[in-house]
Each structure stands twice: as C-alpha cells, then as structure tokens.
Design a protein around this motif. Structure first.
Motif, PDB file in Angstrom:
ATOM      1  N   ILE A 135      71.844  47.837  29.662  1.00 51.87           N
ATOM      2  CA  ILE A 135      72.589  46.600  29.934  1.00 51.87           C
ATOM      3  C   ILE A 135      73.845  46.947  30.742  1.00 51.87           C
ATOM      4  O   ILE A 135      74.631  47.803  30.339  1.00 51.87           O
ATOM      5  N   ALA A 136      74.025  46.279  31.869  1.00 47.75           N
ATOM      6  CA  ALA A 136      75.153  46.570  32.762  1.00 47.75           C
ATOM      7  C   ALA A 136      76.433  45.924  32.236  1.00 47.75           C
ATOM      8  O   ALA A 136      76.945  44.951  32.791  1.00 47.75           O
ATOM      9  N   THR A 137      76.928  46.461  31.153  1.00 46.23           N
ATOM     10  CA  THR A 137      78.126  45.873  30.534  1.00 46.23           C
ATOM     11  C   THR A 137      79.338  46.052  31.449  1.00 46.23           C
ATOM     12  O   THR A 137      79.456  47.029  32.176  1.00 46.23           O
ATOM     13  N   ARG A 138      80.276  45.081  31.361  1.00 43.87           N
ATOM     14  CA  ARG A 138      81.417  45.057  32.277  1.00 43.87           C
ATOM     15  C   ARG A 138      82.752  45.209  31.564  1.00 43.87           C
ATOM     16  O   ARG A 138      83.773  45.401  32.209  1.00 43.87           O
ATOM     17  N   ASN A 139      82.760  45.125  30.240  1.00 45.10           N
ATOM     18  CA  ASN A 139      84.010  45.212  29.492  1.00 45.10           C
ATOM     19  C   ASN A 139      84.541  46.644  29.553  1.00 45.10           C
ATOM     20  O   ASN A 139      83.879  47.568  29.075  1.00 45.10           O
ATOM     21  N   PRO A 140      85.734  46.869  30.120  1.00 47.28           N
ATOM     22  CA  PRO A 140      86.240  48.241  30.282  1.00 47.28           C
ATOM     23  C   PRO A 140      86.397  48.974  28.960  1.00 47.28           C
ATOM     24  O   PRO A 140      86.073  50.160  28.860  1.00 47.28           O
ATOM     25  N   ARG A 141      86.895  48.272  27.943  1.00 49.43           N
ATOM     26  CA  ARG A 141      87.101  48.918  26.649  1.00 49.43           C
ATOM     27  C   ARG A 141      85.771  49.378  26.051  1.00 49.43           C
ATOM     28  O   ARG A 141      85.659  50.500  25.555  1.00 49.43           O
ATOM     29  N   PHE A 142      84.762  48.527  26.125  1.00 47.73           N
ATOM     30  CA  PHE A 142      83.462  48.885  25.564  1.00 47.73           C
ATOM     31  C   PHE A 142      82.826  50.019  26.354  1.00 47.73           C
ATOM     32  O   PHE A 142      82.256  50.961  25.775  1.00 47.73           O
ATOM     33  N   ASN A 143      82.916  49.979  27.678  1.00 46.78           N
ATOM     34  CA  ASN A 143      82.321  51.032  28.498  1.00 46.78           C
ATOM     35  C   ASN A 143      82.979  52.380  28.238  1.00 46.78           C
ATOM     36  O   ASN A 143      82.304  53.415  28.170  1.00 46.78           O
ATOM     37  N   ALA A 144      84.307  52.397  28.096  1.00 45.27           N
ATOM     38  CA  ALA A 144      85.007  53.651  27.795  1.00 45.27           C
ATOM     39  C   ALA A 144      84.591  54.179  26.430  1.00 45.27           C
ATOM     40  O   ALA A 144      84.430  55.392  26.235  1.00 45.27           O
ATOM     41  N   LEU A 145      84.404  53.277  25.472  1.00 50.40           N
ATOM     42  CA  LEU A 145      83.984  53.668  24.131  1.00 50.40           C
ATOM     43  C   LEU A 145      82.595  54.319  24.175  1.00 50.40           C
ATOM     44  O   LEU A 145      82.364  55.370  23.563  1.00 50.40           O
ATOM     45  N   ASN A 151      74.099  40.549  28.889  1.00 45.85           N
ATOM     46  CA  ASN A 151      73.331  40.568  27.645  1.00 45.85           C
ATOM     47  C   ASN A 151      72.323  39.432  27.587  1.00 45.85           C
ATOM     48  O   ASN A 151      71.209  39.608  27.075  1.00 45.85           O
ATOM     49  N   VAL A 152      72.695  38.260  28.105  1.00 43.72           N
ATOM     50  CA  VAL A 152      71.744  37.142  28.171  1.00 43.72           C
ATOM     51  C   VAL A 152      70.574  37.520  29.073  1.00 43.72           C
ATOM     52  O   VAL A 152      69.403  37.278  28.737  1.00 43.72           O
ATOM     53  N   ASP A 153      70.863  38.130  30.231  1.00 41.96           N
ATOM     54  CA  ASP A 153      69.793  38.545  31.145  1.00 41.96           C
ATOM     55  C   ASP A 153      68.877  39.573  30.464  1.00 41.96           C
ATOM     56  O   ASP A 153      67.645  39.523  30.625  1.00 41.96           O
ATOM     57  N   HIS A 154      69.468  40.503  29.708  1.00 41.21           N
ATOM     58  CA  HIS A 154      68.673  41.517  29.010  1.00 41.21           C
ATOM     59  C   HIS A 154      67.773  40.876  27.957  1.00 41.21           C
ATOM     60  O   HIS A 154      66.590  41.220  27.846  1.00 41.21           O
ATOM     61  N   LEU A 155      68.308  39.932  27.217  1.00 39.89           N
ATOM     62  CA  LEU A 155      67.523  39.277  26.170  1.00 39.89           C
ATOM     63  C   LEU A 155      66.396  38.440  26.767  1.00 39.89           C
ATOM     64  O   LEU A 155      65.294  38.378  26.204  1.00 39.89           O
ATOM     65  N   ALA A 192      57.606  35.089  32.222  1.00 36.96           N
ATOM     66  CA  ALA A 192      58.975  35.188  32.716  1.00 36.96           C
ATOM     67  C   ALA A 192      59.699  33.864  32.477  1.00 36.96           C
ATOM     68  O   ALA A 192      59.144  32.784  32.693  1.00 36.96           O
ATOM     69  N   VAL A 193      60.949  33.955  31.992  1.00 39.11           N
ATOM     70  CA  VAL A 193      61.752  32.767  31.708  1.00 39.11           C
ATOM     71  C   VAL A 193      63.077  32.896  32.441  1.00 39.11           C
ATOM     72  O   VAL A 193      63.711  33.958  32.406  1.00 39.11           O
ATOM     73  N   ARG A 194      63.492  31.802  33.118  1.00 36.48           N
ATOM     74  CA  ARG A 194      64.758  31.820  33.853  1.00 36.48           C
ATOM     75  C   ARG A 194      65.520  30.524  33.625  1.00 36.48           C
ATOM     76  O   ARG A 194      64.929  29.470  33.373  1.00 36.48           O
ATOM     77  N   PHE A 195      66.839  30.623  33.721  1.00 31.84           N
ATOM     78  CA  PHE A 195      67.688  29.439  33.713  1.00 31.84           C
ATOM     79  C   PHE A 195      67.646  28.778  35.093  1.00 31.84           C
ATOM     80  O   PHE A 195      67.525  29.462  36.118  1.00 31.84           O
ATOM     81  N   THR A 196      67.818  27.476  35.132  1.00 29.71           N
ATOM     82  CA  THR A 196      68.210  26.844  36.392  1.00 29.71           C
ATOM     83  C   THR A 196      69.680  27.199  36.613  1.00 29.71           C
ATOM     84  O   THR A 196      70.400  27.558  35.671  1.00 29.71           O
ATOM     85  N   ALA A 197      70.132  27.124  37.850  1.00 30.71           N
ATOM     86  CA  ALA A 197      71.522  27.487  38.154  1.00 30.71           C
ATOM     87  C   ALA A 197      72.499  26.639  37.350  1.00 30.71           C
ATOM     88  O   ALA A 197      73.491  27.151  36.797  1.00 30.71           O
ATOM     89  N   ALA A 199      75.035  28.129  34.312  1.00 29.17           N
ATOM     90  CA  ALA A 199      76.480  27.942  34.427  1.00 29.17           C
ATOM     91  C   ALA A 199      77.031  27.236  33.191  1.00 29.17           C
ATOM     92  O   ALA A 199      78.091  27.614  32.663  1.00 29.17           O
ATOM     93  N   ALA A 200      76.314  26.242  32.706  1.00 30.53           N
ATOM     94  CA  ALA A 200      76.772  25.492  31.530  1.00 30.53           C
ATOM     95  C   ALA A 200      76.743  26.374  30.284  1.00 30.53           C
ATOM     96  O   ALA A 200      77.664  26.336  29.453  1.00 30.53           O
ATOM     97  N   TYR A 201      75.686  27.168  30.146  1.00 28.62           N
ATOM     98  CA  TYR A 201      75.561  28.023  28.971  1.00 28.62           C
ATOM     99  C   TYR A 201      76.661  29.081  28.947  1.00 28.62           C
ATOM    100  O   TYR A 201      77.310  29.297  27.923  1.00 28.62           O
ATOM    101  N   LEU A 202      76.883  29.742  30.091  1.00 30.09           N
ATOM    102  CA  LEU A 202      77.896  30.790  30.137  1.00 30.09           C
ATOM    103  C   LEU A 202      79.302  30.223  30.001  1.00 30.09           C
ATOM    104  O   LEU A 202      80.179  30.857  29.400  1.00 30.09           O
ATOM    105  N   ARG A 203      79.526  29.030  30.539  1.00 29.06           N
ATOM    106  CA  ARG A 203      80.846  28.403  30.408  1.00 29.06           C
ATOM    107  C   ARG A 203      81.195  28.183  28.934  1.00 29.06           C
ATOM    108  O   ARG A 203      82.303  28.461  28.482  1.00 29.06           O
TER     109      ARG A 203
END
Length: 533
Positions: free
Chosen positions: A185-195, A370-374, A385-390, A394-398
């Motif tokens: 999973i391409a995590t982006r949180n700096p604290r988690f990645n350093a850990l 993580n949503v993309d991975h799941l 294959a299952v995908r969100f509409t754009a 956007a609504a889910y992540l918001r």
C-alpha cells in the motif's frame, strides 16, 4: 610518491608445499603473488605455524629467486587448533592490533587464497571491519597448466559504496521489505512511513521482543504477521507464527494455554499439553492484548523470555522454547505499571523496541491508498473488478477524511465499509447513491456508542453539595454528567481516561489519561472514589 605494496597472507601447507626441484612445475599461490607482472610486492608478511617453518623458509628462498626486491617477514602464529574460529580470530586480531600500519606510505593487500577456511573468513572480517586497511587479494592458477606460469590475481574492495549495482540491490531489497510490511500500500503519512522504515530494520536485524501499541483495529496483528513472514523469507526463523489474544485467557486455562500442563495438574487436565510457547519454538509468538495477562502469567512469561525455559503447570522439570516475542496492546502499559497491574520488570524486558501505530483518523492521507488496496483485494475475492465513479469516490473520501468520520474500529471499520460497497455495486460501479447510503450507515454505527453512553441518568446531587451544584453553568453540568457516566461504567480511573481522551491522547508525546481526568474532577472538588460508585 607512489605507495609501497604490502601483502599479508597465510602459508598454504598444501598449495605451497614442495621442497624438491619439482616444486617449480606446480602453481604455488604464495610464490605466484610475487610473479605477477602488474603487481610489485615490496613486503610479504607470511603467517605460518611452527611445524611448517621448514616450508616457510623454502618459500622465502624461492621468492628471493623470482622477486629479489620483495622482503619476506615470517610471522609465527601460535594457534593450537586452526579450525577453532575463536582462537584463530583472537590470534589474528592481536597481531593486527600490534602491527605498525602506515597508510601514508604503504598500501595493503590481504591474501585469502591460502590458509584454512576459518583463517580466510577471519581475514575477510578483519578487512571488512577496517582493522586491516586495504583490500582483499585472491590468486588463481592458470586456466591451462603451464610450468612456471603465475596464474592470475584479483583485488576485491569491500567498500560496497563504490559498487553502484550492489548498493542499488541493497536499497531495492530494503525498499521491497518495507513495501512488504505495508502490504504494497502506497501510504503517504510521513510519521507512519518513518515508523515502518525502522520496523523493517529491526525485524531483519533483531530477535529482541517488540511491543506494538495503538488503538483497536490499527493493524498490530497484521503487522506482526508480516514481520514474521519477512523474517522467514530471510531464513531468520524456521518455526511457526503463533498468535493468541490474552484477553481470552482466564484462570487455570491461561497458564495452561501458554505454558502447557502435565496430566492431572488440575481438574480436567486429562492429558499432557505442550502449550503455545513451546509451539512457537524457533518462530514468533504474538501475544495480543498482553496487558490483560494475570500476575502469575506475567511472572512466568518474564522467565520464558529471559531464560528461554519455563515450568509447565504441574511439572517440576523445565522445558525450553527459543521464540521471538511480539506483544500488542491498546493500553498504556506505563500507567498499568504505575498502578501495579503490570510487572515493571516484564515491561522493561519487552520495551526495547516499542512502536505506536496511529489510528486511521490520524492518517487521513492514507485513506485513499487503503481504499484502493481493499477494492483490489475485493476484486480478487469476488472475481469482479469494482470501481468508484469519480463523483462517488470524491464524496466518500471527503467524508472519510473529515472530522465527522470517527473510524473507531480503524481498519476493521474501513474494510467492512469497502466490502459493503463492493458487494452492493451493480456492474462493478460504486455510485454516488451507494456511497450516500454507506455514509449514513457509518454515521449510525458511530452514533451507537454515544447513545449507549447516554443511557442511565446521573444525579449530580449525589456527588456534589447543593451549594456547589447551584453555581454550575448548564455547560459544566452537562459535561460533568457525561464524565461521571463514563466513570461509572469504567473499571478504573485509567480506563475512564482512555475513553474520555481517546483522540487527543494520540497527539501527545507523554500520555497520562488518569492524571488528566483526576485534575478535571478536582476542579469540582471530586475524586475517583466519589464518582465511580
């Protein structure tokens, strides 16, 4: 000024042998060093055993014949057993420490073609650690046997930083290991990645206990298993991964489950039982919710971790098990130690490597990957294959990244949410309507706990004097009622504090929920005993 070349090497009792005239017909590594056209040896430090002194003197004479400019120093090594690693290394180390290396005037080559395998390894280690400055020298016979041909030589520099390809492979191996721990999973949180970067280094370099803390559902169990699988891929463990939730262990069953028992040790013990610690031999034992262990089990576990042995219930003979311990907890064990619920010596033993996994709400930037991975995992499970509409994504992540999303169950909540969306998606498309219904479900889910907390009336008149109660603003009254309600449901002051400060505690370097709650109650002249009854 050109540097003089000094070679250090062992006499080869077999390869360098020969006292008669026929010796010139064979390839002798030590002599060949001084016959190389592009290697001028100014001095040779020839290490040898006393019993090979005659051969050593013959080599001195032969080298003088082929390379008169080379000085040969015979160095007698008093090694009783040339196959004893400790003895050989100690002897070489002592000699090296006393040797007058002069890197301003000389360059050093360590010959590793002759000598026992143990001697060659020791020489390699001394060069790699820079106790012997310089590089390794390896010689080899000619491809076609020819009388008097010196063969070839190769220089090996152990400064790997000079080898870009090797360095890149090391970097890639570390990168792959980190990605493995993160499940790709391409995590982006700096604290988690350093850990995770540090956990990767510890996982492959250490067998000491590791303590994973963090809220329920933050991924402690998953990470522990990935650490085990990474170690197994590096051949660092050969045994199994054994996992147990200590919160499920009670009474005699707790010690029996962990440490095993002998037949007849207690009522119902109809046969011998090995126990999970023995099952984890040469593997990894993951004790989740280790803070729930009883005092007796804590004492037995300390002995097992420190001495690799313990007594099964009903046995007077200890058994052994060499396992690595990974512990998990959502409690602050420092508070449990201070309040006498957890052994200080056990905490000190498992606290060498402690990592706090942040909850999902503290990693909003990691929600999308993580949503993309799941979703990708759901596609593998369902074959579709299952995908969100754009608009839907956007609504889910918001919502998911907003303060309204509590994620109290962390990844368990997220996994369940994505599973529902993937299952209900028509034609493999998650629509805005489907997302809207899911968000309503999540709001309802996270409102259930506050509603349950509100159940039961709290009469502040039972804990506060009437004159003090009359001076409270409505805001303070309602807040205090809610706090007292939580305190009456909680087992301890610390437990109540963890519930009341469940979010802000994650942002603190030093966490002391009990002290924060105690100070709040003190503002109203209240104590824990007064409100917990």
């Amino acid at each position: 000024m050109s540097l003089k070349t000094v070679v250090i090497g062992f006499l080869g009792s077999q390869l360098d042998s020969g006292l008669g005239p026929g010796r010139w017909e064979k390839w002798r590594p030590t002599v060949s060093i001084c016959q190389q056209e592009d290697l001028q040896v100014h001095r040779l430090e020839l290490l040898h055993d006393r019993k090979h002194l005659a051969l050593a003197r013959q080599l001195v004479a032969d080298i003088a014949a082929v390379s008169p400019e080379t000085t040969v120093n015979l160095v007698e090594m008093g090694i009783a057993d040339p196959w004893d690693f400790g003895e050989v290394y100690a002897a070489l180390y002592d000699w090296v420490q006393a040797y007058p290396f002069d890197t301003d005037r000389e360059q050093y080559r360590t010959h590793i073609t002759t000598g026992t395998h143990v001697a060659q390894i020791c020489m390699f280690l001394l060069v790699e650690a820079r106790f012997i400055p310089g590089v390794l020298l390896q010689t080899s016979p000619p491809r076609k046997q020819a009388a008097g041909h010196p063969g070839q030589h190769t220089l090996i520099d152990l400064d790997l930083s000079r080898y870009d390809v090797i360095a890149q492979r090391f970097d890639q191996a570390q990168h792959d290991a980190v990605e493995f721990l993160k499940s790709g999973i391409a995590t982006r949180n700096p604290r988690f990645n350093a850990l995770i970067d540090e956990i990767e280094r510890v996982a492959v370099r250490s067998r000491a206990p590791v303590l994973l803390t963090g809220p329920t559902g933050a991924g402690k169990s998953h990470l522990a298993r990935r650490m085990y699988e990474l170690k197994k891929s590096r051949h660092q463990v050969t045994g199994p991964f054994i996992e147990v939730n200590c919160a499920t262990l009670r009474g005699d069953g707790a010690a029996s489950t962990l440490f095993g028992h002998r037949k007849g040790a207690f009522t119902g013990a109809a046969a011998d039982r090995a126990g999970l610690l023995r099952a984890a031999h040469e593997g990894v034992l993951f004790l989740d919710e280790i803070g729930e262990l009883g005092a007796d089990e804590q004492a037995m576990l300390l002995t097992a971790v420190e001495e690799k042995r313990f007594l099964p219930m009903g046995s007077d003979r200890p058994v052994t098990s060499d396992f690595q311990l990974i512990a998990g907890t959502n409690r602050d064990l420092r508070i449990d130690v201070a309040e006498g619920r957890f052994r200080e010596d056990l905490y000190a033993r498992i606290n060498l490597w402690t990592y706090t996994l942040p909850g999902l709400a503290q990693r909003p930037e990691d929600l999308e990957p993580n949503v993309d991975h799941l979703l990708a995992r759901a596609a593998v499970d369902t074959g579709q294959a299952v995908r969100f509409t754009a608009e839907a994504k956007a609504a889910y992540l918001r919502f998911a990244q907003s303060g309204e999303a509590l994620w109290t169950g962390n990844f368990r909540d997220l996994s369940a949410s994505v599973t529902r969306l993937a299952t209900l998606a028509d034609g493999g498309r998650i629509s805005a309507g489907l997302v809207d219904a899911e968000l309503q479900r999540l709001r309802w889910l996270w409102q259930r706990r506050p509603m349950a907390a509100d159940a039961g009336e709290v009469d502040l008149a039972t804990v506060l004097p009437a004159d003090r109660l009359a001076t409270l603003d409505l805001f303070d009254r309602l807040q205090l009622e809610a706090v007292v309600r939580v305190c009456r449901r909680a087992r301890t002051l610390s437990d109540a504090g963890r519930q009341l400060f469940d979010q802000s505690r994650e942002a603190r370097t030093v966490v002391n929920d009990a002290d924060r709650l105690r100070k709040y109650l003190l503002k109203f002249g209240l104590s824990w005993d007064a409100v917990s009854g």
